[in-house]
Design a protein around this motif. Structure first.
Motif, PDB file in Angstrom:
ATOM      1  N   LEU A   1       1.036  -1.252  -0.105  1.00  0.00           N
ATOM      2  CA  LEU A   1       0.110   0.032  -0.057  1.00  0.00           C
ATOM      3  C   LEU A   1       0.663   1.187   0.188  1.00  0.00           C
ATOM      4  N   LEU A   2       0.661   1.915  -0.779  1.00  0.00           N
ATOM      5  CA  LEU A   2       1.562   3.596  -0.885  1.00  0.00           C
ATOM      6  C   LEU A   2       0.204   4.312  -0.841  1.00  0.00           C
ATOM      7  N   ASP A   3       0.711   5.735   0.336  1.00  0.00           N
ATOM      8  CA  ASP A   3      -0.284   6.084   0.318  1.00  0.00           C
ATOM      9  C   ASP A   3       0.306   7.897   0.075  1.00  0.00           C
ATOM     10  N   LEU A   4      -0.147   8.483  -1.003  1.00  0.00           N
ATOM     11  CA  LEU A   4       0.149   9.424  -1.522  1.00  0.00           C
ATOM     12  C   LEU A   4      -0.591  10.553  -1.353  1.00  0.00           C
ATOM     13  N   ASP A   5      -1.193  10.731   0.141  1.00  0.00           N
ATOM     14  CA  ASP A   5      -2.104  11.713   0.119  1.00  0.00           C
ATOM     15  C   ASP A   5      -1.486  12.626   1.402  1.00  0.00           C
TER      16      ASP A   5
ATOM     17  N   THR B   1      -2.137   6.451   6.722  1.00  0.00           N
ATOM     18  CA  THR B   1      -1.357   5.923   7.613  1.00  0.00           C
ATOM     19  C   THR B   1      -1.990   6.087   8.694  1.00  0.00           C
ATOM     20  N   GLY B   2      -2.878   6.868   9.024  1.00  0.00           N
ATOM     21  CA  GLY B   2      -3.702   6.954  10.354  1.00  0.00           C
ATOM     22  C   GLY B   2      -3.897   5.756  10.689  1.00  0.00           C
ATOM     23  N   TRP B   3      -5.394   5.484   9.745  1.00  0.00           N
ATOM     24  CA  TRP B   3      -5.919   4.240  10.249  1.00  0.00           C
ATOM     25  C   TRP B   3      -5.378   2.923  10.432  1.00  0.00           C
ATOM     26  N   LEU B   4      -4.553   2.845  10.197  1.00  0.00           N
ATOM     27  CA  LEU B   4      -3.729   1.705   9.969  1.00  0.00           C
ATOM     28  C   LEU B   4      -2.373   1.992  11.209  1.00  0.00           C
TER      29      LEU B   4
ATOM     30  N   VAL C   1       6.898   0.394   5.798  1.00  0.00           N
ATOM     31  CA  VAL C   1       6.251  -0.063   7.356  1.00  0.00           C
ATOM     32  C   VAL C   1       5.118  -1.306   7.444  1.00  0.00           C
ATOM     33  N   LYS C   2       5.663  -2.361   8.319  1.00  0.00           N
ATOM     34  CA  LYS C   2       4.698  -3.497   8.287  1.00  0.00           C
ATOM     35  C   LYS C   2       3.507  -2.815   8.807  1.00  0.00           C
ATOM     36  N   ALA C   3       2.274  -2.899   8.431  1.00  0.00           N
ATOM     37  CA  ALA C   3       0.537  -2.999   9.060  1.00  0.00           C
ATOM     38  C   ALA C   3      -0.287  -4.213   8.848  1.00  0.00           C
ATOM     39  N   PHE C   4      -0.819  -5.083  10.229  1.00  0.00           N
ATOM     40  CA  PHE C   4      -1.825  -5.659  10.188  1.00  0.00           C
ATOM     41  C   PHE C   4      -1.172  -6.634   8.233  1.00  0.00           C
ATOM     42  N   GLY C   5      -0.215  -7.388   8.330  1.00  0.00           N
ATOM     43  CA  GLY C   5       0.120  -7.530   7.551  1.00  0.00           C
ATOM     44  C   GLY C   5       0.732  -7.719   5.563  1.00  0.00           C
ATOM     45  N   LEU C   6       0.271  -6.149   5.993  1.00  0.00           N
ATOM     46  CA  LEU C   6       0.885  -5.561   4.727  1.00  0.00           C
ATOM     47  C   LEU C   6       2.236  -4.947   4.474  1.00  0.00           C
ATOM     48  N   ASP C   7       2.741  -4.907   3.449  1.00  0.00           N
ATOM     49  CA  ASP C   7       4.147  -3.558   3.538  1.00  0.00           C
ATOM     50  C   ASP C   7       2.971  -1.668   2.992  1.00  0.00           C
ATOM     51  N   VAL C   8       3.712  -0.713   3.635  1.00  0.00           N
ATOM     52  CA  VAL C   8       3.084   0.134   3.706  1.00  0.00           C
ATOM     53  C   VAL C   8       4.378   1.530   3.512  1.00  0.00           C
ATOM     54  N   VAL C   9       3.711   2.279   2.121  1.00  0.00           N
ATOM     55  CA  VAL C   9       4.612   3.644   2.495  1.00  0.00           C
ATOM     56  C   VAL C   9       4.007   4.566   2.594  1.00  0.00           C
ATOM     57  N   PRO C  10       4.127   4.876   4.393  1.00  0.00           N
ATOM     58  CA  PRO C  10       3.075   5.579   5.040  1.00  0.00           C
ATOM     59  C   PRO C  10       3.445   7.402   4.122  1.00  0.00           C
ATOM     60  N   SER C  11       2.582   8.132   4.705  1.00  0.00           N
ATOM     61  CA  SER C  11       2.717   9.357   4.452  1.00  0.00           C
ATOM     62  C   SER C  11       3.098  10.611   5.343  1.00  0.00           C
TER      63      SER C  11
END
Length: 260
Positions: A39-43, A49-52, A77-87
């Motif tokens: 997941l990538l957060d571009l906002d 990011t916050g909801w995770l 970043v790891k969250a709930f088994g997901l890889d996340v590029v946060p914002s």
């Protein structure tokens, strides 16, 4: 040959269409089904990011170095088994700094190509705008997912959406919409029924509508959990599974009838 990650940008320039909820919950459900999801957060508002529940984000953890300096993706970043590029709110600075930089809008697509083989699907939560970050998100995509509320404002936003897609295709002629998703649908309201009929007449491919069940959606968001974690076995969980199945079918991705 390394198989490329399928990249989807969840796009609507109007706010309040359900983009972030769709990104988070479909991404999580696909991961539960065994797919490797990024997941990538571009906002810059960083709602995904916050909801995770991701905190302590700095600008260098976001797509800022990619967009402005042409670097590789930061470590997720790891969250709930997901890889996340946060914002982070500082990502907004990239809007101005990308202006005038040749090829800046294509840098995220190139960075995602570098991680080919590590993921099956990448979902990008695009900002509710038509600015540089939205262009970055759109041009990184193989296909778009477009949530459209079954309200008059959903219909009103369609000309702007179609105009933006036409402009993006001048750079990426192969860019298509994988799925339009009717959101916030209340079958009891005649207005919603009429809007859905209009969407069916003019948009394809169209997912099954996502019902408006605000209590669980809002509560799961407040808890910082995907719906499938917060309320397993509920009607909202079933809604999410149907949507994930529609997305997977549109992309030709495997998705089990039942996941553990």
């Amino acid at each position: 040959m390394v198989k490329a990650v399928k990249t989807l940008t969840v796009f609507n320039h109007a706010g309040g269409a359900g983009k972030t909820s769709l990104t988070l919950n479909v991404g999580y459900e696909l991961a539960r089904g065994g797919l490797r999801v990024l997941l990538l957060d571009l906002d810059p508002q960083a709602n995904l990011t916050g909801w995770l529940g991701i905190t302590g984000v700095t600008r260098d953890m976001t797509v800022y170095p990619v967009a402005v300096d042409g670097r590789s993706l930061p470590n997720p970043v790891k969250a709930f088994g997901l890889d996340v590029v946060p914002s982070h709110v500082s990502l907004a600075v990239a809007e101005g700094q990308m202006m005038g930089r040749v090829g800046a809008q294509g840098r995220l697509r190139r960075a995602l190509a570098e991680v080919a083989g590590r993921y099956d699907v990448a979902l990008i939560d695009s900002p509710p705008s038509l600015g540089q970050l939205a262009i970055l998100a759109a041009l990184a995509a193989d296909q778009m997912i477009v949530p459209v509320p079954t309200r008059q404002k959903g219909l009103d936003a369609l000309p702007g959406l179609q105009g933006a897609l036409t402009e993006y295709r001048e750079v990426r002629p192969d860019l298509t919409v994988a799925l339009y998703v009717p959101t916030f649908y209340d079958a009891r309201r005649r207005h919603d029924q009429e809007v859905l009929a209009d969407l069916k007449a003019h948009l394809t491919p169209l997912a099954r509508p996502v019902p408006q069940r605000e209590a669980v959606w809002l509560d799961s968001t407040a808890q910082g959990e995907p719906v499938s974690e917060y309320a397993p076995g509920t009607p909202v969980h079933a809604d999410v599974r149907r949507l994930a199945a529609d997305v997977a079918a549109a992309l030709g991705l495997p998705y089990p009838e039942e996941s553990e």
